[in-house]
Motif scaffolding. Sequence first.
Motif, PDB file in Angstrom:
ATOM      1  N   LEU A 101       0.560  -0.900   0.101  1.00 59.40           N
ATOM      2  CA  LEU A 101       0.032  -0.310  -0.145  1.00 59.40           C
ATOM      3  C   LEU A 101       0.596   1.220   0.051  1.00 59.40           C
ATOM      4  CD1 LEU A 101      -2.729  -0.930   3.190  1.00 59.40           C
ATOM      5  CD2 LEU A 101      -3.186  -1.007  -0.160  1.00 59.40           C
ATOM      6  N   ASP A 102       2.092   1.146   0.146  1.00 63.78           N
ATOM      7  CA  ASP A 102       2.849   2.075   0.262  1.00 63.78           C
ATOM      8  C   ASP A 102       3.218   3.280   1.494  1.00 63.78           C
ATOM      9  OD1 ASP A 102       5.233   3.556  -1.040  1.00 63.78           O
ATOM     10  OD2 ASP A 102       3.715   4.247  -2.468  1.00 63.78           O
ATOM     11  N   VAL A 103       2.671   2.490   2.452  1.00 65.61           N
ATOM     12  CA  VAL A 103       2.680   3.031   3.379  1.00 65.61           C
ATOM     13  C   VAL A 103       3.614   2.383   4.343  1.00 65.61           C
ATOM     14  CG1 VAL A 103       0.783   3.609   5.635  1.00 65.61           C
ATOM     15  CG2 VAL A 103       0.010   3.114   3.306  1.00 65.61           C
ATOM     16  N   THR A 104       4.157   3.725   5.068  1.00 61.50           N
ATOM     17  CA  THR A 104       5.313   2.954   5.924  1.00 61.50           C
ATOM     18  C   THR A 104       4.065   3.230   7.718  1.00 61.50           C
ATOM     19  OG1 THR A 104       7.037   4.425   5.070  1.00 61.50           O
ATOM     20  CG2 THR A 104       7.165   3.965   6.866  1.00 61.50           C
ATOM     21  N   GLU A 105       4.145   3.780   8.441  1.00 67.17           N
ATOM     22  CA  GLU A 105       2.944   4.311   9.547  1.00 67.17           C
ATOM     23  C   GLU A 105       1.654   4.562   8.808  1.00 67.17           C
ATOM     24  OE1 GLU A 105       4.233   4.357  12.377  1.00 67.17           O
ATOM     25  OE2 GLU A 105       6.471   3.833  11.555  1.00 67.17           O
ATOM     26  N   ALA A 106       1.106   3.131   9.532  1.00 64.69           N
ATOM     27  CA  ALA A 106      -0.388   2.527   9.236  1.00 64.69           C
ATOM     28  C   ALA A 106      -1.439   3.381  10.274  1.00 64.69           C
ATOM     29  CB  ALA A 106      -0.540   1.429   9.644  1.00 64.69           C
ATOM     30  N   PRO A 107      -1.861   4.301   9.391  1.00 63.05           N
ATOM     31  CA  PRO A 107      -3.390   4.684  11.051  1.00 63.05           C
ATOM     32  C   PRO A 107      -3.811   3.602  11.719  1.00 63.05           C
ATOM     33  CG  PRO A 107      -3.615   5.396   8.389  1.00 63.05           C
ATOM     34  CD  PRO A 107      -2.266   5.334   9.039  1.00 63.05           C
ATOM     35  N   ASP A 108      -4.726   4.430  12.630  1.00 62.29           N
ATOM     36  CA  ASP A 108      -5.713   3.785  13.224  1.00 62.29           C
ATOM     37  C   ASP A 108      -6.876   2.697  12.638  1.00 62.29           C
ATOM     38  OD1 ASP A 108      -4.099   4.413  15.885  1.00 62.29           O
ATOM     39  OD2 ASP A 108      -5.886   5.935  16.191  1.00 62.29           O
ATOM     40  N   ARG A 109      -7.617   3.681  11.528  1.00 62.97           N
ATOM     41  CA  ARG A 109      -8.140   2.999  10.483  1.00 62.97           C
ATOM     42  C   ARG A 109      -7.301   1.771   9.828  1.00 62.97           C
ATOM     43  NH1 ARG A 109     -13.625   4.536  11.324  1.00 62.97           N
ATOM     44  NH2 ARG A 109     -13.334   6.565  12.669  1.00 62.97           N
ATOM     45  N   LEU A 110      -6.141   1.596   9.038  1.00 65.43           N
ATOM     46  CA  LEU A 110      -5.659   1.257   8.241  1.00 65.43           C
ATOM     47  C   LEU A 110      -5.066   0.730   9.171  1.00 65.43           C
ATOM     48  CD1 LEU A 110      -5.253   0.356   5.641  1.00 65.43           C
ATOM     49  CD2 LEU A 110      -2.992   1.799   5.508  1.00 65.43           C
ATOM     50  N   GLU A 111      -4.021   0.008   9.726  1.00 68.14           N
ATOM     51  CA  GLU A 111      -4.008  -1.061  10.737  1.00 68.14           C
ATOM     52  C   GLU A 111      -4.890  -2.619  11.942  1.00 68.14           C
ATOM     53  OE1 GLU A 111      -1.816  -2.107  15.105  1.00 68.14           O
ATOM     54  OE2 GLU A 111      -1.824  -0.162  14.660  1.00 68.14           O
ATOM     55  N   LEU A 112      -6.616  -1.264  11.662  1.00 64.41           N
ATOM     56  CA  LEU A 112      -7.252  -2.432  12.023  1.00 64.41           C
ATOM     57  C   LEU A 112      -7.757  -2.845  10.140  1.00 64.41           C
ATOM     58  CD1 LEU A 112      -9.512  -2.961  13.825  1.00 64.41           C
ATOM     59  CD2 LEU A 112     -11.259  -0.864  12.896  1.00 64.41           C
ATOM     60  N   VAL A 113      -8.257  -2.485   9.417  1.00 66.44           N
ATOM     61  CA  VAL A 113      -7.947  -2.869   8.735  1.00 66.44           C
ATOM     62  C   VAL A 113      -7.054  -4.247   8.537  1.00 66.44           C
ATOM     63  CG1 VAL A 113      -8.589  -2.870   5.718  1.00 66.44           C
ATOM     64  CG2 VAL A 113      -9.559  -1.651   7.057  1.00 66.44           C
ATOM     65  N   VAL A 114      -6.421  -4.350   8.473  1.00 68.53           N
ATOM     66  CA  VAL A 114      -5.700  -4.800   7.328  1.00 68.53           C
ATOM     67  C   VAL A 114      -4.874  -6.059   8.431  1.00 68.53           C
ATOM     68  CG1 VAL A 114      -2.443  -5.214   7.211  1.00 68.53           C
ATOM     69  CG2 VAL A 114      -3.553  -3.397   6.402  1.00 68.53           C
ATOM     70  N   ARG A 115      -4.885  -5.615  10.013  1.00 69.74           N
ATOM     71  CA  ARG A 115      -5.275  -7.121  10.817  1.00 69.74           C
ATOM     72  C   ARG A 115      -5.883  -7.236  10.967  1.00 69.74           C
ATOM     73  NH1 ARG A 115       0.021  -7.184  13.734  1.00 69.74           N
ATOM     74  NH2 ARG A 115       0.898  -4.345  14.116  1.00 69.74           N
ATOM     75  N   SER A 116      -7.366  -6.908  10.646  1.00 65.18           N
ATOM     76  CA  SER A 116      -8.746  -7.618  10.826  1.00 65.18           C
ATOM     77  C   SER A 116      -8.209  -9.068   9.508  1.00 65.18           C
ATOM     78  CB  SER A 116      -9.730  -6.456  10.539  1.00 65.18           C
ATOM     79  OG  SER A 116      -9.977  -6.084  11.954  1.00 65.18           O
ATOM     80  N   TRP A 117      -8.390  -8.315   8.512  1.00 61.47           N
ATOM     81  CA  TRP A 117      -8.279  -9.098   7.365  1.00 61.47           C
ATOM     82  C   TRP A 117      -6.891  -9.892   7.489  1.00 61.47           C
ATOM     83  CZ3 TRP A 117      -4.178  -9.883   3.222  1.00 61.47           C
ATOM     84  CH2 TRP A 117      -4.511 -10.711   2.274  1.00 61.47           C
ATOM     85  N   ILE A 118      -6.561 -10.371   8.287  1.00 57.92           N
ATOM     86  CA  ILE A 118      -5.038 -11.516   8.263  1.00 57.92           C
ATOM     87  C   ILE A 118      -5.809 -12.285   9.242  1.00 57.92           C
ATOM     88  CG2 ILE A 118      -3.227 -11.775   9.216  1.00 57.92           C
ATOM     89  CD1 ILE A 118      -2.001  -8.869   8.913  1.00 57.92           C
ATOM     90  N   SER A 119      -6.336 -11.698   9.856  1.00 55.23           N
ATOM     91  CA  SER A 119      -7.402 -12.347  11.308  1.00 55.23           C
ATOM     92  C   SER A 119      -8.319 -13.898  10.617  1.00 55.23           C
ATOM     93  CB  SER A 119      -7.833 -12.045  12.597  1.00 55.23           C
ATOM     94  OG  SER A 119      -6.553 -11.049  13.205  1.00 55.23           O
ATOM     95  N   LEU A 120      -8.447 -12.593   9.459  1.00 55.95           N
ATOM     96  CA  LEU A 120     -10.131 -13.340   8.743  1.00 55.95           C
ATOM     97  C   LEU A 120      -9.583 -14.382   7.560  1.00 55.95           C
ATOM     98  CD1 LEU A 120     -12.922 -13.557   7.266  1.00 55.95           C
ATOM     99  CD2 LEU A 120     -12.238 -11.607   5.784  1.00 55.95           C
ATOM    100  N   ALA A 121      -8.174 -14.631   7.453  1.00 53.37           N
ATOM    101  CA  ALA A 121      -7.383 -15.785   6.445  1.00 53.37           C
ATOM    102  C   ALA A 121      -7.131 -16.467   6.880  1.00 53.37           C
ATOM    103  CB  ALA A 121      -6.517 -14.270   5.458  1.00 53.37           C
ATOM    104  N   GLU A 122      -7.113 -16.287   8.160  1.00 56.93           N
ATOM    105  CA  GLU A 122      -6.465 -17.773   9.376  1.00 56.93           C
ATOM    106  C   GLU A 122      -7.671 -18.222   9.280  1.00 56.93           C
ATOM    107  OE1 GLU A 122      -4.510 -16.132  12.376  1.00 56.93           O
ATOM    108  OE2 GLU A 122      -2.838 -15.500  11.938  1.00 56.93           O
ATOM    109  N   SER A 123      -9.122 -17.238   9.626  1.00 59.17           N
ATOM    110  CA  SER A 123     -10.062 -18.037   9.715  1.00 59.17           C
ATOM    111  C   SER A 123     -10.716 -18.909   8.676  1.00 59.17           C
ATOM    112  CB  SER A 123     -11.124 -17.501  10.499  1.00 59.17           C
ATOM    113  OG  SER A 123     -10.932 -16.148   9.520  1.00 59.17           O
ATOM    114  N   THR A 124     -10.339 -18.183   7.479  1.00 59.68           N
ATOM    115  CA  THR A 124     -11.337 -19.313   6.736  1.00 59.68           C
ATOM    116  C   THR A 124     -10.196 -20.592   6.180  1.00 59.68           C
ATOM    117  OG1 THR A 124     -11.538 -16.540   5.717  1.00 59.68           O
ATOM    118  CG2 THR A 124     -11.819 -18.775   3.621  1.00 59.68           C
ATOM    119  N   ALA A 125      -8.954 -20.269   6.607  1.00 63.82           N
ATOM    120  CA  ALA A 125      -8.546 -21.333   6.014  1.00 63.82           C
ATOM    121  C   ALA A 125      -8.870 -22.694   7.515  1.00 63.82           C
ATOM    122  CB  ALA A 125      -6.655 -21.035   6.506  1.00 63.82           C
TER     123      ALA A 125
END
Length: 229
Positions: free
Chosen positions: A140-164
């Motif tokens: 995403l070409d982001v170095t320091e993630a704002p709070d909402r982006l961090e929430l999106v990315v970490r939530s998505w990683i958890s979703l990938a785990e649970s989906t698998a």
Amino acid sequence: MSIGVRRRMGVDERRQQLIGVALELFSRRSPDEVSIDEIAAAAGISRPLVYHYFPGKLSLYEAALKRASEDLAGRFAEPQEGPLGARLLRVMRRYFDFVDEHGPGFAALMRGGPAVGSSATNALIDSVRQAAYEQILSHLDVTEAPDRLELVVRSWISLAESTALIWLDGRRIPRGELEVQLVHDFAALAAVSAAYDEEMSALVKRMVQDEPADGPFADLAARLIALAG
């Protein structure tokens, strides 16, 4: 893998062999179901010799998990070239390759296994999640993630785990569909967040501006438009 063939090995070579043997056995069955005797037989050595290199199954499992976690973290590495949607789809395909190859061990790790709960194991799991997080930010070409982006990315990683994990329990949904769906999920999470935040809105606009008409993000948009029609 050579079964029951004895030959002299150096200390590090033998340790690496035992880790490889353990990984292969753990990939077929839950680590709880694999005994030290089985590992010794598969490696072609005696049970006491296994304990010479590892104090017990827990330490061997943690060593195997370390190698597996490095492998899994590496699946998120992707050249930063081309449309973002296509990059994320390649990442998901490699991620599910790993899940497919190491199903029982992956499930045991996420749902509870012999090493789960130990500080070493938790640190390894967290390292995979952090590596995935940092890789996604780099795309995403982001170095320091704002709070909402961090929430999106970490939530998505958890979703990938649970989906698998759900997919492993019977594999009732075609794997390829889930890989595409997870890329759509990332776009959807980001879009919902963008509705509440100008910074996220600007990021989402950058995400989609170079996406081709036949890419996964465009496919999601077409499906949503069709639903609304």
